[in-house]
Design a protein around this motif. Structure first.
Motif, PDB file in Angstrom:
ATOM      1  N   HIS A   1      -9.385  -0.532  -8.623  1.00  0.00           N
ATOM      2  CA  HIS A   1      -9.540  -0.891  -7.197  1.00  0.00           C
ATOM      3  C   HIS A   1     -10.932  -0.433  -6.738  1.00  0.00           C
TER       4      HIS A   1
ATOM      5  N   ASP B   1      -1.803  -1.221  -3.897  1.00  0.00           N
ATOM      6  CA  ASP B   1      -3.221  -0.872  -3.835  1.00  0.00           C
ATOM      7  C   ASP B   1      -3.377   0.598  -3.423  1.00  0.00           C
ATOM      8  N   ASP B   2      -4.389   1.236  -3.924  1.00  0.00           N
ATOM      9  CA  ASP B   2      -4.864   2.569  -3.526  1.00  0.00           C
ATOM     10  C   ASP B   2      -4.233   3.736  -4.294  1.00  0.00           C
TER      11      ASP B   2
ATOM     12  N   HIS C   1     -13.709   2.475  -3.050  1.00  0.00           N
ATOM     13  CA  HIS C   1     -13.090   1.682  -1.994  1.00  0.00           C
ATOM     14  C   HIS C   1     -14.037   1.352  -0.831  1.00  0.00           C
TER      15      HIS C   1
ATOM     16  N   HIS D   1       0.859  -1.190   0.000  1.00  0.00           N
ATOM     17  CA  HIS D   1       0.000   0.000   0.000  1.00  0.00           C
ATOM     18  C   HIS D   1       0.899   1.246   0.000  1.00  0.00           C
TER      19      HIS D   1
END
Ligand SMILES: [Zn+2]
Length: 363
Positions: free
Chosen positions: A155, A99-100, A159, A43
């Motif tokens: 993603h 991710d993110d 979220h 992340h």
């Protein structure tokens, strides 16, 4: 979980030797480790972000150096999929994912990306990027990272916990809403980048069997946060990844995971990771395809500090968790040593989440 590639039964190449000029060892089966792709999941890159989801730039560099030291070929997820299907994977293959799309990945990771030039994938939330431009990388920054080997993927837009369904919402309406959110995010990504292979990382690694099936049917690869290597029997919308941040960043344990092999699991039960709130005792069964490189009786499973020895009825390995699953996410990891390659383990993880009395759980 049900797998649509079909059960590939591997023939035991037992050569009986009755002739004097037989090759050495020809009486024993030819054993070769199953090939797969180990995917690392990150992340944040930084030292001022939550430790549990962070690596420092130095740790990231140490991980990249370890992949090199262990002689791994790092593939993009797109190439990994193609080579897995074609049976042309190298003996040691890995992939790298973030991710993110945090801004600190650009700021702190860029030098490492430039030095190693490994392909990697960044899964982004376009709606959050627009709302919090300081926290997340911009499309321009993502573009710069594609020059170092990045692929940009989905993603979801915002979220959220994809399996959460409000009271009164039908299953059909829920699924339509989730797929619409995925498509909305995908449309924005495709405005900026060519992405011939649509790919999704589930927020929090949470999905249901139904969702995975729906994504498979519309051609997505989808990735969770349950550990293990990606192999030919993995469901294409339930692909495992190894979290490599926080306490999972340590090189000694990460080395074992990087060297892990895809356990040839045909399906497991229960199929869905989301349990009933009142689940007390959970029994899990794992159906293994025959494989010449592992002994079924050497499969061991781990749940927190508990070591579990499954029972084997010849088709499935079955075990009951020694304690009630906690509220929130947990996972059971099962491993078995490779016979042909010492120090490498077949690995399979069953992700679980037990809701609270309101059907919710913490992030
Ligand atoms: Zn995320």
């Amino acid at each position: 979980m049900k797998f649509w590639f079909g059960v590939c039964v591997i023939a035991f190449a037992v050569v009986f030797t009755s002739v004097s000029y037989a090759l050495p060892n020809s009486a024993s089966p030819h054993r070769e480790a199953e090939r797969g792709i180990v995917i690392l999941q990150y992340h944040h890159v930084g030292d001022d972000t939550p430790r549990v989801t962070s690596v420092t730039a130095a740790e990231l560099e140490a991980h990249f150096a370890l992949l090199k030291e262990l002689d791994f070929t790092v593939l993009s997820l797109t190439e990994a999929k193609q080579r897995l299907a074609a049976g042309t994977l190298p003996k040691r293959a890995a992939a790298i994912t973030f991710d993110d799309g945090w801004a600190n990945v650009f700021v702190n990771g860029r030098e490492v990306f430039e030095r190693y030039r490994y392909p990697f994938t960044i899964f982004v939330n376009p709606k959050l990027m627009a709302e919090n431009p300081r926290q997340y990388m911009s499309w321009e920054q993502l573009k710069i990272l594609t020059e170092y080997g990045a692929e940009i993927a989905n993603h979801t837009n915002e979220h959220h916990h994809m399996t959460w369904r409000e009271p009164g919402v039908t299953e059909r309406a829920w699924l339509a809403r989730e797929l619409a959110d995925v498509r909305a995010a995908q449309a924005q990504i495709e405005q900026h980048f060519d992405q011939p292979q649509p790919m999704l990382a589930y927020p929090y690694g949470e999905f249901s069997f139904e969702l995975a099936e729906a994504l498979r049917q519309i051609g997505y690869l989808a990735f969770g946060q349950h550990s293990g290597a990606w192999g030919r029997l993995s469901h294409p919308a339930a692909i495992p990844r190894f979290p490599a941040s926080g306490r999972y960043a340590a090189l000694d344990t990460l080395r074992t995971k990087i060297l892990s092999l895809p356990m040839p699991v045909v399906e497991h039960h229960p199929q869905d990771m989301v349990l009933e709130h009142d689940t007390e005792q959970l029994t899990i069964s794992i159906e293994l395809a025959p494989h010449q490189d592992l002994h079924r009786h050497q499969v061991q499973c781990f749940y927190g500090a508990d070591v579990i020895q499954p029972s084997d009825d010849g088709s499935a390995l079955t075990f009951t968790l020694p304690k009630q699953p906690p509220i929130g996410r947990s996972r059971v990891n099962c491993t078995a040593p490779s016979i042909s390659e010492s120090g490498r383990f077949y690995w399979y993880s069953v992700p679980l989440v037990r809701p609270d009395e309101n059907g919710r759980w913490p992030d």
